[in-house]
Design a protein around this motif. Structure first.
Motif, PDB file in Angstrom:
ATOM      1  N   ALA A  16       0.824  -1.211   0.000  1.00 57.37           N
ATOM      2  CA  ALA A  16       0.000   0.000   0.000  1.00 57.37           C
ATOM      3  C   ALA A  16       0.857   1.260   0.000  1.00 57.37           C
ATOM      4  O   ALA A  16       0.430   2.305  -0.493  1.00 57.37           O
ATOM      5  CB  ALA A  16      -0.924   0.004   1.216  1.00 57.37           C
ATOM      6  N   GLY A  17       2.047   1.166   0.591  1.00 61.12           N
ATOM      7  CA  GLY A  17       2.912   2.331   0.686  1.00 61.12           C
ATOM      8  C   GLY A  17       2.535   3.275   1.821  1.00 61.12           C
ATOM      9  O   GLY A  17       3.106   4.350   1.950  1.00 61.12           O
ATOM     10  N   PRO A  22      -8.012   6.380   5.562  1.00 58.36           N
ATOM     11  CA  PRO A  22      -9.450   6.374   5.821  1.00 58.36           C
ATOM     12  C   PRO A  22     -10.249   5.880   4.621  1.00 58.36           C
ATOM     13  O   PRO A  22      -9.840   6.064   3.468  1.00 58.36           O
ATOM     14  CB  PRO A  22      -9.747   7.851   6.096  1.00 58.36           C
ATOM     15  N   TYR A  23     -11.382   5.275   4.908  1.00 59.17           N
ATOM     16  CA  TYR A  23     -12.336   4.846   3.891  1.00 59.17           C
ATOM     17  C   TYR A  23     -13.743   5.050   4.430  1.00 59.17           C
ATOM     18  O   TYR A  23     -13.939   5.151   5.646  1.00 59.17           O
ATOM     19  CB  TYR A  23     -12.153   3.357   3.540  1.00 59.17           C
ATOM     20  N   GLU A  24     -14.702   5.075   3.525  1.00 57.46           N
ATOM     21  CA  GLU A  24     -16.113   5.079   3.900  1.00 57.46           C
ATOM     22  C   GLU A  24     -16.741   3.838   3.300  1.00 57.46           C
ATOM     23  O   GLU A  24     -16.679   3.627   2.083  1.00 57.46           O
ATOM     24  CB  GLU A  24     -16.819   6.334   3.400  1.00 57.46           C
ATOM     25  N   ARG A  36      -8.900  -2.023  -3.162  1.00 57.28           N
ATOM     26  CA  ARG A  36      -8.401  -2.560  -4.441  1.00 57.28           C
ATOM     27  C   ARG A  36      -8.448  -1.509  -5.543  1.00 57.28           C
ATOM     28  O   ARG A  36      -7.569  -1.478  -6.408  1.00 57.28           O
ATOM     29  CB  ARG A  36      -9.215  -3.783  -4.849  1.00 57.28           C
ATOM     30  N   GLU A  37      -9.468  -0.653  -5.532  1.00 56.09           N
ATOM     31  CA  GLU A  37      -9.561   0.407  -6.541  1.00 56.09           C
ATOM     32  C   GLU A  37      -8.459   1.445  -6.344  1.00 56.09           C
ATOM     33  O   GLU A  37      -7.893   1.937  -7.309  1.00 56.09           O
ATOM     34  CB  GLU A  37     -10.933   1.076  -6.485  1.00 56.09           C
ATOM     35  N   ARG A  38      -8.152   1.763  -5.096  1.00 58.39           N
ATOM     36  CA  ARG A  38      -7.120   2.758  -4.809  1.00 58.39           C
ATOM     37  C   ARG A  38      -5.721   2.199  -5.029  1.00 58.39           C
ATOM     38  O   ARG A  38      -4.800   2.929  -5.377  1.00 58.39           O
ATOM     39  CB  ARG A  38      -7.262   3.252  -3.373  1.00 58.39           C
TER      40      ARG A  38
END
Length: 84
Positions: A16-17, A22-24, A36-38
């Motif tokens: 991921a680096g 954060p996510y929603e 996965r999209e990011r």
């Protein structure tokens, strides 16, 4: 949508680096789709081998679509660890 923090450990952190972000999402499945999209590529491959903790509780074999996330919660992404 619940605002959660996704924390990456070991190989997931390297792929991921970042250590966390954060996510929603309402469910673990939604959060992992967003991850996965990011981070297409290596992290998506690492996730296939990971286990997950939600607010400290193991997900185990539960379907990710059924694992609800709570506002301010934490998703821990744990790749397999070696050692003894």
């Amino acid at each position: 949508m619940a605002k959660v923090t996704v924390r990456y450990w070991a190989a997931a952190k390297a792929a991921a680096g970042v250590a966390e972000e954060p996510y929603e999402a309402e469910t673990l499945a939604e959060a992992l789709t967003a991850v996965r999209e990011r981070h297409p590529g290596e992290l998506a491959r690492v996730l296939q081998r990971c286990s997950f903790l939600i607010d400290g509780d193991p997900v185990g074999t539960r379907a990710h679509e059924t694992v609800r996330l709570t506002e301010g919660g934490t998703v821990e992404v744990l790749p397999p660890f070696a050692g003894g």
